[in-house]
Design a protein around this motif. Sequence first.
Motif, mmCIF file in Angstrom:
data_model
loop_
_atom_site.group_PDB
_atom_site.id
_atom_site.type_symbol
_atom_site.label_atom_id
_atom_site.label_comp_id
_atom_site.label_asym_id
_atom_site.label_seq_id
_atom_site.Cartn_x
_atom_site.Cartn_y
_atom_site.Cartn_z
ATOM 1 N N ILE A 139 50.548 29.163 55.864
ATOM 2 C CA ILE A 139 49.562 28.495 54.875
ATOM 3 C C ILE A 139 48.828 29.947 54.010
ATOM 4 N N PHE A 140 48.279 30.314 54.964
ATOM 5 C CA PHE A 140 47.337 31.529 54.718
ATOM 6 C C PHE A 140 48.131 32.549 53.669
ATOM 7 N N MET A 141 49.350 33.033 54.024
ATOM 8 C CA MET A 141 49.946 34.019 53.350
ATOM 9 C C MET A 141 50.621 33.285 51.970
ATOM 10 N N ALA A 142 50.559 31.886 51.966
ATOM 11 C CA ALA A 142 50.967 31.490 50.563
ATOM 12 C C ALA A 142 49.569 31.518 49.879
ATOM 13 N N LEU A 143 48.578 31.099 50.228
ATOM 14 C CA LEU A 143 47.484 31.408 49.268
ATOM 15 C C LEU A 143 47.055 32.779 49.093
ATOM 16 N N TRP A 144 47.506 33.784 50.195
ATOM 17 C CA TRP A 144 47.048 35.256 49.961
ATOM 18 C C TRP A 144 47.888 35.713 48.953
ATOM 19 N N ALA A 145 49.238 35.367 48.654
ATOM 20 C CA ALA A 145 50.073 35.547 47.537
ATOM 21 C C ALA A 145 49.556 35.393 46.421
ATOM 22 N N THR A 146 48.860 34.097 46.172
ATOM 23 C CA THR A 146 48.481 33.801 44.909
ATOM 24 C C THR A 146 47.032 34.485 44.504
ATOM 25 N N MET A 147 46.265 34.778 45.665
ATOM 26 C CA MET A 147 45.166 35.564 45.382
ATOM 27 C C MET A 147 45.393 36.941 45.095
ATOM 28 N N PHE A 148 46.353 37.509 45.487
ATOM 29 C CA PHE A 148 46.893 38.848 45.305
ATOM 30 C C PHE A 148 47.194 39.010 43.862
ATOM 31 N N LEU A 149 48.180 38.084 43.312
ATOM 32 C CA LEU A 149 48.461 38.207 42.228
ATOM 33 C C LEU A 149 47.484 37.739 40.897
ATOM 34 N N GLU A 150 46.496 37.033 41.135
ATOM 35 C CA GLU A 150 45.595 36.614 40.252
ATOM 36 C C GLU A 150 44.353 37.659 40.139
ATOM 37 N N PHE A 151 44.180 38.418 41.402
ATOM 38 C CA PHE A 151 43.070 39.468 41.138
ATOM 39 C C PHE A 151 43.703 40.643 40.694
ATOM 40 N N TRP A 152 45.219 40.706 40.974
ATOM 41 C CA TRP A 152 45.877 42.031 40.300
ATOM 42 C C TRP A 152 45.752 41.744 38.872
ATOM 43 N N LYS A 153 45.970 40.662 38.359
ATOM 44 C CA LYS A 153 46.024 40.286 36.699
ATOM 45 C C LYS A 153 44.692 40.703 36.263
ATOM 46 N N ARG A 154 43.362 40.312 37.007
ATOM 47 C CA ARG A 154 42.301 40.728 36.537
ATOM 48 C C ARG A 154 42.030 42.460 36.611
ATOM 49 N N LYS A 155 42.400 42.992 37.805
ATOM 50 C CA LYS A 155 42.324 44.605 37.962
ATOM 51 C C LYS A 155 43.226 45.205 36.401
ATOM 52 N N GLN A 156 44.570 44.622 36.244
ATOM 53 C CA GLN A 156 45.284 45.091 35.421
ATOM 54 C C GLN A 156 44.622 45.047 34.185
ATOM 55 N N ALA A 157 44.057 44.047 33.922
ATOM 56 C CA ALA A 157 43.278 43.657 32.376
ATOM 57 C C ALA A 157 42.257 44.788 32.217
ATOM 58 N N VAL A 158 41.528 45.129 33.438
ATOM 59 C CA VAL A 158 40.724 46.447 33.135
ATOM 60 C C VAL A 158 41.072 47.591 33.198
ATOM 61 N N ILE A 159 42.304 47.978 33.946
ATOM 62 C CA ILE A 159 42.946 49.260 33.754
ATOM 63 C C ILE A 159 43.468 49.341 32.328
ATOM 64 N N SER A 160 44.192 48.168 31.992
ATOM 65 C CA SER A 160 44.786 48.402 30.435
ATOM 66 C C SER A 160 43.892 48.713 29.332
ATOM 67 N N TYR A 161 42.728 48.073 29.620
ATOM 68 C CA TYR A 161 41.428 48.300 28.486
ATOM 69 C C TYR A 161 40.953 49.629 28.792
ATOM 70 N N ASP A 162 40.574 50.260 29.850
ATOM 71 C CA ASP A 162 40.238 51.297 30.160
ATOM 72 C C ASP A 162 41.246 52.514 29.823
ATOM 73 N N TRP A 163 42.620 52.498 29.925
ATOM 74 C CA TRP A 163 43.296 53.329 29.634
ATOM 75 C C TRP A 163 43.939 53.269 28.060
ATOM 76 N N ASP A 164 43.670 52.214 27.296
ATOM 77 C CA ASP A 164 44.139 52.010 25.930
ATOM 78 C C ASP A 164 45.342 51.573 25.919
ATOM 79 N N LEU A 165 45.818 50.734 26.693
ATOM 80 C CA LEU A 165 47.221 50.144 26.792
ATOM 81 C C LEU A 165 47.102 48.536 26.279
ATOM 82 N N VAL A 166 46.259 47.974 25.831
ATOM 83 C CA VAL A 166 46.161 46.724 25.196
ATOM 84 C C VAL A 166 47.085 46.768 24.097
ATOM 85 N N GLY A 167 47.705 45.960 23.906
ATOM 86 C CA GLY A 167 48.780 45.766 22.724
ATOM 87 C C GLY A 167 49.667 46.918 22.438
#
Length: 925
Positions: free
Chosen positions: A408-436
């Motif tokens: 159960i922990f690993m199933a929830l961990w996989a969700t947390m990993f993907l959701e928080f990576w989505k947030r980090k990727q949004a920051v990186i895309s913005y910082d590195w001028d990759l949006v759009g």
Amino acid sequence: MRKKSVRFSESEDAEMRDNDSPNLNIPDDSAERLSDTSTAGDDQSERKLLAGQKVSEDTEGQNGRGRKPSSDMVAPGGVGSDPAGNGLYKQNKDTLFFRDNKRRIDYVLAYEKNDDSKSEEKKQQKRECYEENLRYEGLELEYEDRELSQDGKTFYVKIHAPFDVLCKYAELLCIKMPIAYNDLEEEDDGRQCPNPMRLEIEEDDDRDVFTAPFMRNRMKKFMIPQKKEEFFHHAVRSRIVYTILERCRYEDDKRKIGIKKMLNNGSYSAAYPLHDGPYKSEHSKLTHGYKNDRHLLFEEWARLGKWYKYQPLDKIRQYFGEKIGLYFAWLGFYTNTLIAPAIVGFICILYGAISLGQDLTSQEICGSNITMCPLCDQRCKYWPLDNQCRYSQASHVIDNPATVFFAIFMALWATMFLEFWKRKQAVISYDWDLVGFEDEEERPRPEFESKVSTHRINPVNKLEEAFLPFYNKVPRLIWAGLVVLFMVTLVLAAVFAVIVYRIVIVVVFYRSDLGLISERAKLATSATAALLNLVAIMILNKMYERVCYWLTDMELPRTQTEYEDSFTFKMFLFQSVNYYASIFYIAFFKGSFVGRPGDYNYFLNEYRPDECDVGGCLIDLCLQLAIIMVGKQAYNNFMELIFPKLKNWWSRRGNVDQDAVPSQAYTRWEQDCDLVPVPIMALFPEYLEMVIQFGFVTLFVAAFPLAPLFALINNILEIRLDAYKFVTQYRRPMAARAQDIGVWYNILDVLAKIAVVSNAFVIGYTSNFIPRLVYLYGYSPEPGVSMRGYVEDSLAYFNVSDFQTLSIPDDKIGPDGNNVTICRYQAYRHPPGHPNEYEYTLHFWHTFAARFVFIVLFEHIVFLIKNILAYLIPDVPHDLHDLIKREQYLTTEMFFSNEKDLQQSMDQLHHDTDGTRHRHAHHHE
């Protein structure tokens, strides 16, 4: 230095594109019309190159750019003629500039010339035509002869992009450049606790900036330094030059276009940007600092001793480009998030080992005198249940109540990993001028434009563009699908062959006269079958990769992102079946088709299907996972470290002994040419390795709780090995861009969802967790208290007189030395003599229902929690909102300021004009 992107409004952006910047998608007939009076910034010239048209020699002459000098007349690599006319000179071996030490080398082309070859003359013509077109586009070329090259046979063409060319293509490619410093950053008061994982170089990084798409008519609005050559850093310069290289023609045919085809047809042997210099220094970095960015990356990133340090992601992005930077950002994030499951998985294993002394099931098996039925026909003997003592103890270490929590922990961990990576990727895309980037900046591949003959009007920009119709695309997709289906069937056939091997070889091991082998027949069979499966996986991978490249080329994807996504999907579909098929068989099918004593099922009328031991198939599943996962990772790490070194040694083996030549002779472009060329899809195997590992970590973690720990150790090494490979063993790649990690995120999301179902079935079906619960609360003499008597209850009775003729053992003597009349086997069936002898008991149906209920509840509860977490975690961090608003304000101010300056200029012009007219009128009077 991170760069924040600034976006223009659609109307203003469209207006500037119409007035100032030519479009990349230009019809062929429009591009054919070349003006006789072209300039370096002429729109027709830009249109002609980007439409893939050949530039004539006469037109080139009108621009004042002479033809390429003959390769026999150019200066050698180490000694050349001084442009100032001062005779011969020696070049520094690590120079990154032309002979004038002012113009930087942005790209290098290399080729070998066989004077006796009839095809060499055609290659020379292609090179001359190609280089003429390069010079027409404003690139400056310098040539190096083969005489003093280390191998004595390689010519080099050095390419420099002047500032006006960089500006022109920065505008065409919508490259975002800085316009203002980020004034919203929090000031560092110096009171933070020291962090041993932080890199010291981060303290010296430049301030963050806001950026906007570059435009030549608003150049004054951008932060151009006094040395304007430093405005475009080397990654941007190499990307611009590569854009020109991949769109220049080398023959009249419009399909004869680009550096890729020139490399494929042998006209050039290599094309690459230069590394910044050597990655090692004879001086200490503490006293002399870093020689260059490559030296910095090697010292602070590519060394195994820095395994605990953060990665310098902004430096990686500047040096290798956004696509490689995104890979290492994702890999570092994934590795960091593995720390928690690695600790929890180790604790679960530790709990299983500590609680082993209180496990009544293992104690009953180890202290039993029960005689079990033979595990194979004729040659196998009756055997005592206590032979399974160690096996049952090992099963308890893995199969215990903590395993359910960990799943159960690993199933929830996989969700947390993907959701928080989505947030980090949004920051990186913005910082590195990759949006759009994919929607607005990415252009069609030159191969697509040259091979597609049909065109249409783009509904967005209303310009004609190459287009692959649906009726042309469908047959390609169907053919590709059929080939992929055939290859997947081939993989399943290989897995079936391994299953047959298991069925046959276990009988051979059981019939062995060596007690060491016969007593461990199951373990030996599982280990050898796993190794055989690993070998089959490696062989099929190599074969299918070539097929996949061919299929993707045939599909003609429009953009490079579409190409990579199509290739990735086909490769992962194949690889997932290749890696996971045998594991799914062991987890869910092994032992399901055996039958029972007296009614065994047979394969080829001779071999009984493979069956699980008394403790279940969990140990077999764990062993298969460990061998394939750890073995694959060890093999990949070996190949990533050793193979490039061997290739580099092989490339340099024919070179002149460096001790016998001047140090200036072995120039930077020669050193880089001897390195391993970066593969076309260099990041694909890296992503694939990690995503397959993610599957091992999540899909079957209930059977192998140590998988996250092994993955964490591997990834710590993987980051540094990959860094070492890119910094020291590979040529410097073209600085490619990417908006995100592409289709890999979708694949990870699908794996995370499948993992919930997979672990539910592993716990509910493969392990003995549910049967034990049913016994504890329904059939135990002390319900809810003790598991005493579970082993006896789980074993059915069989009368040996009911054996099939083929199954009767040759040796009818039991372990106690007496003839056996009754033997036991694992099942919930009625005993002989019962009115429903050998039929399933009510206990079996209760257990079956409990398994089904557990699987349904597990899935629904975990999916509910996953969806709640995904909803609660925003995709974009709140801190970005202020930056976005600040950007919008600066963008508005920049345009208003520009319009104000323009209006003042117009008013001044009208004022001067009116004054002139008034003076003329007064003079006339």
